[in-house]
Design an enzyme around this catalytic site. Sequence first.
Site, PDB file in Angstrom:
ATOM      1  CB  CYS A  81      -0.893   0.005   1.236  1.00  0.00           C
ATOM      2  SG  CYS A  81      -1.991   1.429   1.325  1.00  0.00           S
ATOM      3  CG  LEU A  82       4.427   3.565  -1.737  1.00  0.00           C
ATOM      4  CD1 LEU A  82       4.627   4.220  -0.371  1.00  0.00           C
ATOM      5  CD2 LEU A  82       5.741   2.910  -2.171  1.00  0.00           C
TER       6      LEU A  82
END
EC number: 2.3.2.24
Length: 172
Positions: A81-82
């Site tokens: 999750c970026l």
Amino acid sequence: MNRRIRTDVMKLMANKFDVTTCDNYRNLIVKFYGPRDTPYEGGVWRVRVLLPDNYPFKSPSVGFDTQIFHPNVDQTSGTICLDVLNQKWSALYDLVIIFDTFLPQLLRHPNPEDPLNHCAAMVLIRSPERYRHVVAMHVQEFANPERAHDREEGNSEHESAVSDLSDNDSDR
């Protein structure tokens, strides 16, 4: 094959990254080393990269094949999750920036407020020192450079999962 894909993969290799390619450079496995001065230092992870047909206009899919304990990485799938790999991707970015900047920053500055791994997020929020300890244990167990050969042979690290850490506080 997309010329940009070939150029980016060659540039990644020229920057001393160990890259295994398949499917006409669209599927990659990249050896990623934990950044200095973090609890991940000394670890080696296999990171998979899938380049879409419309790369670089669409972001690559990037995930850890080697298990990692981090609030922003799903411990089962390795999904990351970026924002910069999703909503904020730009065609100006390349594979080198992912491995030289984005992933090291992710490991240096975990965001427990937007977790994929809720257990890691809670440990980080409640006890940063314990978080560093658990990360160090995971590095030793899953990302130990001596085990890199086993990982290259295709053995999966995602078969082991972290048990409920909150019940084992006295063990650590």
